[in-house]
Design a protein around this motif. Structure first.
Motif, PDB file in Angstrom:
ATOM      1  N   ALA A  53       0.844  -1.201   0.000  1.00  0.00           N
ATOM      2  CA  ALA A  53       0.000   0.000   0.000  1.00  0.00           C
ATOM      3  C   ALA A  53       0.872   1.240   0.000  1.00  0.00           C
ATOM      4  N   GLU A  54       0.419   2.258  -0.751  1.00  0.00           N
ATOM      5  CA  GLU A  54       1.136   3.514  -0.851  1.00  0.00           C
ATOM      6  C   GLU A  54       0.124   4.630  -1.075  1.00  0.00           C
ATOM      7  N   TYR A  55       0.212   5.684  -0.264  1.00  0.00           N
ATOM      8  CA  TYR A  55      -0.661   6.842  -0.406  1.00  0.00           C
ATOM      9  C   TYR A  55       0.177   8.105  -0.495  1.00  0.00           C
ATOM     10  N   GLN A  69       4.591  11.484   0.164  1.00  0.00           N
ATOM     11  CA  GLN A  69       4.238  10.087   0.354  1.00  0.00           C
ATOM     12  C   GLN A  69       3.919   9.892   1.839  1.00  0.00           C
ATOM     13  N   VAL A  70       2.628   9.853   2.169  1.00  0.00           N
ATOM     14  CA  VAL A  70       2.220   9.794   3.572  1.00  0.00           C
ATOM     15  C   VAL A  70       2.081   8.369   4.097  1.00  0.00           C
ATOM     16  N   PHE A  71       2.070   7.399   3.206  1.00  0.00           N
ATOM     17  CA  PHE A  71       2.081   6.009   3.663  1.00  0.00           C
ATOM     18  C   PHE A  71       2.725   5.140   2.595  1.00  0.00           C
ATOM     19  N   PRO A  74       6.135  -0.817   3.325  1.00  0.00           N
ATOM     20  CA  PRO A  74       7.424  -1.349   3.778  1.00  0.00           C
ATOM     21  C   PRO A  74       8.173  -0.392   4.724  1.00  0.00           C
ATOM     22  N   ARG A  75       8.000   0.892   4.559  1.00  0.00           N
ATOM     23  CA  ARG A  75       8.674   1.888   5.389  1.00  0.00           C
ATOM     24  C   ARG A  75       7.912   2.160   6.684  1.00  0.00           C
ATOM     25  N   ASP A  76       6.589   2.155   6.627  1.00  0.00           N
ATOM     26  CA  ASP A  76       5.794   2.739   7.696  1.00  0.00           C
ATOM     27  C   ASP A  76       5.021   1.788   8.595  1.00  0.00           C
TER      28      ASP A  76
END
Length: 111
Positions: A53-55, A69-71, A74-76
């Protein structure tokens, strides 16, 4: 199996400073919102195994503008805690609440 996440974008710019934000993923357009000082925009989504997921949110106020990039799962996913992401939008940049530190930390400055 899916994991639910909840993202909050909070206008902390100060009195009489509106924040315009347009948030989206590759699958979902959340539309444009104008947030008055103290107001929040939030949304929930689920992540399934094998899907990342990416937002992103395009944000502006006064003469400041940026696309952030707020979400990014893999990072968050682990640093947020409780599957909740709190973004506080200040005049100098975007702050993320880090649960392990129990504090907001600057993540992005306005370009």
């Amino acid at each position: 199996m899916a994991t639910a996440f909840h993202v909050y974008v909070i206008n902390n710019l100060g009195d009489d400073k509106n924040l315009t934000t347009h948030c989206r993923s590759t699958e979902t357009d959340l539309g444009t919102r104008v947030l008055e000082f103290g107001a929040a925009f939030d949304w929930e989504f689920e992540i399934t195994i094998g899907h990342v997921a990416e937002y992103w949110c395009d944000m502006s106020w006064a003469s400041s503008h940026g696309d952030f990039q707020v979400f990014y799962e893999p990072r968050d996913a682990l640093r947020r805690g409780d599957q909740k992401c709190y973004w506080r939008i200040d005049r100098d940049g975007l702050y993320l609440y880090i649960k392990s530190d129990d504090d907001y930390e600057l993540q992005f400055r306005w370009p």
